[in-house]
Write a protein that holds these residues in place. Structure first.
Motif, mmCIF file in Angstrom:
data_model
loop_
_atom_site.group_PDB
_atom_site.id
_atom_site.type_symbol
_atom_site.label_atom_id
_atom_site.label_comp_id
_atom_site.label_asym_id
_atom_site.label_seq_id
_atom_site.Cartn_x
_atom_site.Cartn_y
_atom_site.Cartn_z
ATOM 1 N N LEU A 99 43.589 46.448 35.447
ATOM 2 C CA LEU A 99 44.483 47.632 35.277
ATOM 3 C C LEU A 99 44.948 48.018 34.119
ATOM 4 O O LEU A 99 46.031 47.887 33.622
ATOM 5 C CB LEU A 99 45.724 47.301 36.370
ATOM 6 C CG LEU A 99 46.464 48.461 36.672
ATOM 7 C CD1 LEU A 99 45.751 49.603 37.725
ATOM 8 C CD2 LEU A 99 47.786 48.049 37.531
ATOM 9 N N SER A 100 43.887 48.373 33.143
ATOM 10 C CA SER A 100 44.258 48.701 31.732
ATOM 11 C C SER A 100 44.555 50.124 31.526
ATOM 12 O O SER A 100 45.081 50.578 30.761
ATOM 13 C CB SER A 100 43.140 48.444 30.847
ATOM 14 O OG SER A 100 41.921 48.777 31.317
ATOM 15 N N GLN A 101 44.262 50.881 32.516
ATOM 16 C CA GLN A 101 44.535 52.287 32.937
ATOM 17 C C GLN A 101 45.192 52.619 34.230
ATOM 18 O O GLN A 101 44.944 52.030 35.312
ATOM 19 C CB GLN A 101 43.463 53.327 32.626
ATOM 20 C CG GLN A 101 42.707 53.116 31.323
ATOM 21 C CD GLN A 101 43.363 53.526 30.084
ATOM 22 O OE1 GLN A 101 44.170 54.514 30.373
ATOM 23 N NE2 GLN A 101 42.968 53.107 28.996
ATOM 24 N N LEU A 102 46.349 53.430 34.433
ATOM 25 C CA LEU A 102 46.736 53.527 35.621
ATOM 26 C C LEU A 102 46.416 55.196 36.116
ATOM 27 O O LEU A 102 47.053 56.194 35.701
ATOM 28 C CB LEU A 102 48.347 53.761 35.486
ATOM 29 C CG LEU A 102 49.244 53.676 36.649
ATOM 30 C CD1 LEU A 102 48.693 52.271 37.818
ATOM 31 C CD2 LEU A 102 50.640 53.647 36.392
ATOM 32 N N GLU A 103 45.273 55.113 37.040
ATOM 33 C CA GLU A 103 44.881 56.544 37.460
ATOM 34 C C GLU A 103 46.059 57.175 38.299
ATOM 35 O O GLU A 103 46.723 56.522 38.929
ATOM 36 C CB GLU A 103 43.651 56.162 38.255
ATOM 37 C CG GLU A 103 42.490 55.499 37.429
ATOM 38 C CD GLU A 103 41.281 55.224 38.222
ATOM 39 O OE1 GLU A 103 41.308 55.701 39.450
ATOM 40 O OE2 GLU A 103 40.174 54.734 37.930
ATOM 41 N N GLY A 104 46.131 58.437 38.278
ATOM 42 C CA GLY A 104 46.944 59.216 38.853
ATOM 43 C C GLY A 104 48.277 59.775 38.295
ATOM 44 O O GLY A 104 49.103 60.386 38.776
ATOM 45 N N MET A 105 48.465 59.099 36.872
ATOM 46 C CA MET A 105 49.293 59.631 36.133
ATOM 47 C C MET A 105 49.182 60.961 35.590
ATOM 48 O O MET A 105 48.135 61.039 35.119
ATOM 49 C CB MET A 105 49.879 58.605 34.927
ATOM 50 C CG MET A 105 50.494 57.289 35.345
ATOM 51 S SD MET A 105 50.682 56.270 34.024
ATOM 52 C CE MET A 105 51.951 57.111 33.258
ATOM 53 N N THR A 106 50.481 61.706 35.410
ATOM 54 C CA THR A 106 50.211 63.039 34.761
ATOM 55 C C THR A 106 51.229 63.386 33.531
ATOM 56 O O THR A 106 51.859 62.388 33.343
ATOM 57 C CB THR A 106 50.404 64.192 35.851
ATOM 58 O OG1 THR A 106 51.760 64.029 36.479
ATOM 59 C CG2 THR A 106 49.255 64.113 37.078
ATOM 60 N N VAL A 116 51.673 43.545 37.196
ATOM 61 C CA VAL A 116 50.034 43.269 38.227
ATOM 62 C C VAL A 116 49.412 42.281 37.437
ATOM 63 O O VAL A 116 49.259 42.448 36.253
ATOM 64 C CB VAL A 116 49.539 44.563 38.431
ATOM 65 C CG1 VAL A 116 48.308 44.291 39.127
ATOM 66 C CG2 VAL A 116 50.190 45.582 38.980
ATOM 67 N N SER A 117 48.907 41.296 38.119
ATOM 68 C CA SER A 117 48.137 40.227 37.356
ATOM 69 C C SER A 117 46.889 39.601 38.363
ATOM 70 O O SER A 117 47.202 39.495 39.312
ATOM 71 C CB SER A 117 49.259 38.823 37.375
ATOM 72 O OG SER A 117 50.387 39.339 36.359
ATOM 73 N N ALA A 118 45.891 39.231 37.577
ATOM 74 C CA ALA A 118 44.775 38.742 38.370
ATOM 75 C C ALA A 118 44.834 37.364 38.143
ATOM 76 O O ALA A 118 45.265 36.629 37.306
ATOM 77 C CB ALA A 118 43.502 39.259 37.660
ATOM 78 N N VAL A 119 44.552 36.760 39.603
ATOM 79 C CA VAL A 119 44.721 35.362 39.629
ATOM 80 C C VAL A 119 43.692 34.747 40.406
ATOM 81 O O VAL A 119 42.723 35.257 41.161
ATOM 82 C CB VAL A 119 46.023 35.003 40.289
ATOM 83 C CG1 VAL A 119 47.277 35.544 39.437
ATOM 84 C CG2 VAL A 119 46.064 35.395 41.788
ATOM 85 N N GLY A 120 43.601 33.346 40.128
ATOM 86 C CA GLY A 120 42.608 32.610 41.000
ATOM 87 C C GLY A 120 43.496 31.962 42.265
ATOM 88 O O GLY A 120 44.436 31.670 42.289
ATOM 89 N N ARG A 131 34.041 42.399 40.412
ATOM 90 C CA ARG A 131 33.537 43.150 41.687
ATOM 91 C C ARG A 131 34.861 43.029 42.617
ATOM 92 O O ARG A 131 35.267 43.953 43.205
ATOM 93 C CB ARG A 131 32.455 42.558 42.363
ATOM 94 C CG ARG A 131 31.043 42.889 41.916
ATOM 95 C CD ARG A 131 29.856 42.424 42.714
ATOM 96 N NE ARG A 131 30.264 41.054 42.973
ATOM 97 C CZ ARG A 131 29.434 40.179 42.258
ATOM 98 N NH1 ARG A 131 28.514 40.325 41.401
ATOM 99 N NH2 ARG A 131 29.354 38.937 42.769
ATOM 100 N N THR A 132 35.679 41.912 42.706
ATOM 101 C CA THR A 132 36.783 41.821 43.566
ATOM 102 C C THR A 132 37.893 42.805 43.103
ATOM 103 O O THR A 132 38.542 43.365 43.762
ATOM 104 C CB THR A 132 37.058 40.395 43.806
ATOM 105 O OG1 THR A 132 35.960 39.769 44.050
ATOM 106 C CG2 THR A 132 38.252 40.102 44.570
ATOM 107 N N LEU A 133 38.237 42.729 41.701
ATOM 108 C CA LEU A 133 39.207 43.488 41.214
ATOM 109 C C LEU A 133 38.937 45.055 41.318
ATOM 110 O O LEU A 133 39.800 45.624 41.760
ATOM 111 C CB LEU A 133 39.388 42.919 39.693
ATOM 112 C CG LEU A 133 39.747 41.624 39.588
ATOM 113 C CD1 LEU A 133 40.077 41.476 37.913
ATOM 114 C CD2 LEU A 133 41.227 41.578 40.010
ATOM 115 N N GLY A 134 37.608 45.354 41.115
ATOM 116 C CA GLY A 134 37.320 46.949 41.305
ATOM 117 C C GLY A 134 37.765 47.405 42.881
ATOM 118 O O GLY A 134 38.099 48.422 42.937
#
Length: 247
Positions: free
Chosen positions: A11-18, A83-87, A226-229
């Motif tokens: 999540l290095s870019q937040l899509e949907g922002m205007t 927001v964080s990716a974890v194991g 793949r999972t994060l996508g």
């Protein structure tokens, strides 16, 4: 403006922002991970900052957590959704799961971890019994229920040093300690937010089983990506829902 979102891996870019603009913020602690993005989403003006930088080049142990939190507060943030990716460690934390943790254990070392040091008038202690804001946690969970997105309520986050992944023996130790997920960026981010009087909650995206728990026990970066996508699509929907109805 009082809401900031800190993005992690995936999540290095937040899509949907205007109406996006960027502001460079200088802090007493050096440079943040990048310019703070200011934009509108879900009818609200928000701040966004990817903790690893916009090109995902900053390793977990090299993130300037103090500069990031100071910059967001300086820009007017009062609440932070991280927001964080974890194991995944415990059985419920399978890849693709979304968890809203309620506790953490800090295993990091050597990271500047407080604003309260140096030439102080007196020693300052902050209560950190419950490291995550209960109202923001509830907002995450309510947004998930409204969108029929399964969410795991509660869990203990283990913050490890990185940037390497853990050994199988280290994961067994974390499991014995009562940890449910493992990541590398949850601390000192959470405590710096507390020291700054910022309400803070985290959404953990389980990207993979932690080392030694499934198959041959190896951590596969292709699997993680793949999972994060897939999972980040739900994360973006959750953020929009929270902005519209809770924040």
């Amino acid at each position: 403006m009082n809401l900031a979102i800190i993005g992690g891996t995936g999540l290095s870019q937040l899509e949907g922002m205007t109406e996006i603009r960027h502001q460079v913020v200088s802090t007493p602690y050096g440079e943040p991970s990048g310019p703070v993005t200011i934009g509108r989403m879900g009818g609200h003006e928000i701040l966004f900052l990817p903790r690893h930088g916009y090109n995902h080049r900053i390793a977990p142990h090299e993130i300037n957590y103090r500069a990031n939190i100071w910059a967001l507060r300086e820009m007017g943030a009062a609440r932070i959704l991280a927001v964080s990716a974890v194991g995944g460690i415990s059985a419920a934390m399978k890849p693709g799961s979304l968890c809203v943790p309620d506790q953490l254990i800090d295993y990091t070392w050597g990271r500047p971890s407080t604003f309260f040091e140096g030439d102080l008038e007196s020693v300052t202690h902050v209560d950190f019994t419950h490291p995550y804001d209960p109202e923001l946690r509830a907002a995450f969970l309510e947004a998930g229920a409204a969108l029929s997105i399964p969410m795991i309520d509660g869990g203990t986050y283990a913050a490890t040093q990185g940037p390497r992944f853990e050994t199988a023996a280290e994961i067994r130790r974390l499991s014995r300690d009562g940890c449910d997920v493992v990541g590398m960026t949850g601390m000192p981010e959470a405590v710096l937010a507390r020291e700054s009087d910022l309400r803070y909650a985290s959404l953990n995206v389980v990207a993979n089983w932690a080392a030694g728990l499934q198959g041959d026990g190896r951590v596969d970066m292709d699997e993680i990506n793949r999972t994060l996508g897939i999972a980040m699509q739900d994360v973006r929907r959750l953020i929009v829902r929270m902005l519209q109805y809770h924040i």
